[in-house]
Design an enzyme around this catalytic site. Structure first.
Site, PDB file in Angstrom:
ATOM      1  N   LYS A 113      38.222  38.634  39.761  1.00  8.40           N
ATOM      2  CA  LYS A 113      38.459  37.067  40.333  1.00  8.40           C
ATOM      3  C   LYS A 113      39.549  36.434  39.644  1.00  8.40           C
ATOM      4  O   LYS A 113      39.688  35.407  40.202  1.00  8.40           O
ATOM      5  CB  LYS A 113      37.167  36.627  39.927  1.00  8.40           C
ATOM      6  N   LYS A 192      30.357  49.342  47.776  1.00 14.19           N
ATOM      7  CA  LYS A 192      29.290  49.455  47.026  1.00 14.19           C
ATOM      8  C   LYS A 192      28.169  48.547  47.396  1.00 14.19           C
ATOM      9  O   LYS A 192      28.456  47.357  47.531  1.00 14.19           O
ATOM     10  CB  LYS A 192      29.918  49.306  45.582  1.00 14.19           C
ATOM     11  N   LYS A 195      25.315  42.164  45.832  1.00 11.01           N
ATOM     12  CA  LYS A 195      24.809  40.950  46.407  1.00 11.01           C
ATOM     13  C   LYS A 195      26.050  40.096  46.462  1.00 11.01           C
ATOM     14  O   LYS A 195      26.106  39.245  47.456  1.00 11.01           O
ATOM     15  CB  LYS A 195      24.008  40.194  44.947  1.00 11.01           C
TER      16      LYS A 195
END
Ligand code: TYM
Length: 322
Positions: A113, A192, A195
């Site tokens: 990030k 992958k 969530k």
């Protein structure tokens, strides 16, 4: 007796990747008479991404219900919510103060990030330190996790060893258990399952909703009649991790023969999930509609867990002369 410990975030509802990659192998280890297990819901870690308290609370309940639905024995083992044991935050502070900045700047959880620093909160940056406290605060010997957690476990070992070197033997330095054969379970888009990618399969959804998710699995546009390569297909990849060898060979043959559409393969995957997890789906429903029992089981575990971390923390405070 070896202490096994692992956690799952409640940043969403538990998904098939968590179940195959963490819950099932961890519960299998907990059944070994030589092991005792500490399993918890990492709801403080989830706060780094989830800002809606109601949603976080529901996710935490669903994650707890999933562990119980898969047969976790809460008498033999210790089952708890991370946030109910505030000692973990105190320990995190002490560990923060010996953790080098470059180590954290190198963590995947942050690096992924770091091109959008405005979206990174301090919690996300020190995520691996809280994870270290989760583990060494409870004297864990072994930590079963999926491959994606490997780097975090290396950091845990580094931080625990550094503290031991600086202040004298204090922490158990834990070992990861990463079964290289357990693949990273792919999501509905082939990446992958995660969530944060919105590509998860929640096996506890009601039939209709679950079927909709399975039908949304991304496939290519090869026509029904044409032979297909099963090894390039997301539906087959998921079927393979759930079905018996015979069933997998049968589906493989149908792909290769042709006249077998992705719709049919998806239907087979849907039916397989329903039958394989029939008991767990029912048990999950039971726990979700019996929150008092869920709460009771967690509180019992929290009382047990707290005793352990308090003892560790008092050792740490003595070393630091607090
Ligand atoms: P989390 O919540 O992302 O994932 C929980 C566990 O599920 C495994 N997993 C998968 N395995 C196979 N395929 C997938 N697609 C997949 N997605 C997730 C993960 O490897 C993990 O074992 N930081 C941790 C939570 C945590 C923790 C801890 C774990 C907090 N403190 C202490 C162990 C020990 C995490 O985010 O996992």
């Amino acid at each position: 007796m070896a202490r096994i410990l692992t956690g799952i975030q409640s940043s969403g509802r538990p998904h098939l990747g968590n179940i195959l990659g963490a819950i099932l192998p961890a519960i299998a280890l907990s059944k070994d008479a030589d092991n005792e297990a500490f399993f918890f819901i990492a709801d403080l870690h989830s706060l780094t991404t989830i800002k809606d308290p109601k949603q976080l609370c529901e996710n935490t309940k669903a994650t707890a219900a999933a562990w119980l639905a898969f047969g976790l024995d809460t008498q033999k083992n210790t089952f708890y919510r991370q946030s109910k044991i505030p000692e973990v935050c105190e320990l995190t502070w002490y560990l923060n103060c010996i953790t080098p900045f470059p180590m954290l700047a190198n963590a995947h959880s942050f690096k992924d990030k770091s091109d959008k620093l405005a979206d990174v909160n301090a919690g996300l940056f020190i995520y691996p330190v809280l994870m270290t406290s989760d583990i060494i605060g409870y004297n864990a010997d072994f930590v079963p996790v999926g491959k994606d957690q490997k780097q975090h476990l290396e950091m845990t070992r580094d931080i625990a060893s550094s503290f031991n070197r600086m202040y004298g033997e204090t922490f158990v330095v834990p070992k990861p258990i990463i079964d290289e054969r357990v693949m990273t379970i792919p999501g509905t888009d082939g990446q992958k399952m995660s969530k944060s990618y919105g590509n998860t399969i929640d096996i506890f959804l009601p039939d209709k909703k679950l079927r909709k998710v399975i039908m949304s699995i991304v496939t290519d546009s090869t026509p029904i009649e044409a032979p297909k390569n099963p090894d390039n297909d997301n539906v087959f990849a998921l079927y393979k991790v759930l079905a018996s060898n015979t069933k997998v060979s049968e589906m493989r043959a149908r792909y290769v023969e042709g006249n077998y559409g992705y719709g049919e393969a998806k239907q087979a995957l849907f039916e397989l999930i329903l039958s394989r997890f029939q008991n767990e789906r029912e048990a999950f429903k039971y726990y979700i509609s019996n929150p008092v029992e869920l709460e009771k089981r967690l509180q019992e575990g929290e009382a047990k867990a707290r005793i352990v971390i308090r003892e560790v923390l008092s050792r740490v405070r003595k070393k630091l002369r607090y």
